[in-house]
Design an enzyme around this catalytic site. Structure first.
Site, PDB file in Angstrom:
ATOM      1  N   TYR A 170      39.783  38.259  38.481  1.00  0.00           N
ATOM      2  CA  TYR A 170      39.777  39.715  38.539  1.00  0.00           C
ATOM      3  C   TYR A 170      40.773  40.300  37.533  1.00  0.00           C
ATOM      4  CZ  TYR A 170      37.519  38.830  43.074  1.00  0.00           C
ATOM      5  OH  TYR A 170      36.694  38.390  44.077  1.00  0.00           O
ATOM      6  N   HIS A 201      36.149  29.324  44.013  1.00  0.00           N
ATOM      7  CA  HIS A 201      35.459  30.517  43.525  1.00  0.00           C
ATOM      8  C   HIS A 201      34.183  30.159  42.769  1.00  0.00           C
ATOM      9  CE1 HIS A 201      36.294  34.828  41.797  1.00  0.00           C
ATOM     10  NE2 HIS A 201      35.278  34.786  42.636  1.00  0.00           N
TER      11      HIS A 201
END
Length: 320
Positions: A58, A141
Site C-alpha cells: 500500500y 498477501h
C-alpha cells in the site's frame, strides 16, 4: 525481531466488528496530504476502532509509515495491527510513479519473495516503517496472484513457525479468490482469512469457503464490502465501479435493485452492505478503508445502525 509470549493467542473478538483498512492512506488512486491521512487514522481511533490493517504494497510503505505515526503513541495493548508478507520493497533507481495504482513516487519497487528469509525481512522492514515493536497478525498477501502453490508449500509453513516462535500472535492469508483461499485454509493452521469481495451483499461465491472456515475455526475478516465502491452510496451512479473497473450494465441493475429494497425498509444501501458479511458465523470483522475522517465516521455510524430482520429476509429472496 522481538518475540511475544507465544501463549498469547489472538482472540478474534479483539478485532471488534469494524476495522480500518490502510490502502487509502497509502494514496490509492489519489494523493492525500499527510495531515489528512493522520487525521483519518485518529478519527478511526476516536470512533472506537481498534483493528488496523496495512501492507508494504500500500503506497510502497507509505500506509505503514502513516499508520505507525499515529499508533506508536497509543497504548500497545489496546489495539491490534496486521500487515502482510510476500512482497519486499527494493530500491528502484529508475524512479518514476508507482505503476500499481498508488499515487506515490516509485523510489522502491515490489519484489515477490515467499522464502523464509524474505518473509522474516519483510516483517522487520514493516516494523521499522511502523515504528512498533511487533505486529499482531501477519497475512500472506495475494498468493493467488503470484504463486499459490509456493505460498502453500513454502510461505505458510514459515508463518506457522513465526507464530510458534512468538514473533506474531496470529497468521493468515489476504486473498481475492475464494477457490484459492479454500486451498490455503485446508493446507495450514490459519487463525484468520482476509477475504476481499467474495462475500458481499452483491455476491456470495465465498459461502462454501466460509462454511469450511467455521469447521476449521478460522476467523474471516471481510474486506471489499462495498465491491470497489459500487455499494458505497445510497444511489448507484452510472459511473460506479465494480472490481476496480466500470461496472457493467447487469451489475449496475442488480445493485440498483438492492438499493431499492433497502430504501423500502428505510435503510441505505451502504449500511446493509457494510453489515451483511457479519451475518455469516465465520466472519469476525469487516474492515473498511477510508481517506478522510468523514468517511471513517460514516462507516462507524453505519455499523451501529439497526437493520430490520425483514430487510435481510427480503434481500435473501432476491439473492436466491
Amino acid at each position: 525481531m522481538n518475540s511475544l509470549d507465544s501463549s498469547l493467542d489472538l482472540d478474534p473478538r479483539r478485532l471488534g466488528k469494524l476495522g480500518f483498512g490502510g490502502a487509502g492512506i497509502g494514496n490509492l488512486y489519489r494523493s492525500i496530504p499527510d495531515g489528512e491521512a493522520l487525521a483519518t487514522v485518529l478519527a478511526a481511533w476516536d470512533a472506537g476502532i481498534r483493528y488496523f490493517d496495512t501492507a508494504p504494497h500500500y503506497g510502497l510503505g507509505l500506509s505503514e509509515q502513516r499508520l505507525g505515526a499515529v499508533l506508536r503513541d497509543k497504548p500497545r495493548d489496546e489495539f491490534v495491527v496486521s500487515t502482510k508478507v510476500g512482497r519486499l520493497l527494493e530500491a528502484n533507481p529508475g524512479g518514476g510513479q508507482d505503476p500499481e495504482g498508488f499515487d506515490v513516487p516509485a523510489t522502491t519497487r515490489r519484489v515477490w519473495d515467499f522464502s523464509e528469509k524474505g518473509i522474516r525481512r519483510s516483517i522487520e522492514d514493516s516494523l521499522e516503517r511502523l515504528g512498533l515493536g511487533h505486529v499482531d497478525i501477519a497475512y500472506l498477501h495475494d498468493p493467488d496472484v503470484h504463486d499459490l502453490q509456493a505460498g502453500i508449500s513454502e510461505a505458510l509453513p514459515v508463518l506457522e513457525r513465526l507464530r510458534s516462535e512468538g514473533v506474531v500472535k496470529a497468521i493468515g492469508v489476504g486473498i481475492n479468490s475464494a477457490e484459492a483461499a479454500l486451498e490455503c485454509v485446508d493446507a495450514a493452521d490459519l487463525d484468520l482469512l482476509m477475504l476481499a469481495g467474495r462475500y458481499t451483499l452483491l455476491e456470495q461465491p465465498g459461502v462454501p469457503l466460509l462454511d469450511r472456515c467455521v469447521e476449521r475455526s478460522t476467523g474471516v475478516v471481510s474486506v471489499g464490502a462495498y465491491n470497489s465502491g459500487l455499494l458505497a452510496r445510497p444511489d448507484v451512479s452510472e459511473d460506479a465501479h465494480y472490481n476496480y473497473q466500470q461496472a457493467p450494465p447487469d451489475v449496475l441493475a442488480r445493485a440498483r435493485r438492492l438499493a431499492t429494497i433497502c430504501r423500502d425498509f428505510g435503510v441505505e444501501l451502504p449500511t446493509a452492505a457494510l453489515q451483511f458479511p457479519l451475518r455469516h458465523p465465520a466472519v469476525v470483522n469487516v474492515t473498511a478503508g477510508a481517506t478522510s475522517p468523514e468517511q471513517v465516521s460514516m462507516n462507524a455510524a453505519r455499523m451501529e445502525e439497526t437493520v430490520p430482520e425483514e430487510l435481510w429476509e427480503a434481500l435473501e429472496r432476491v439473492g436466491r
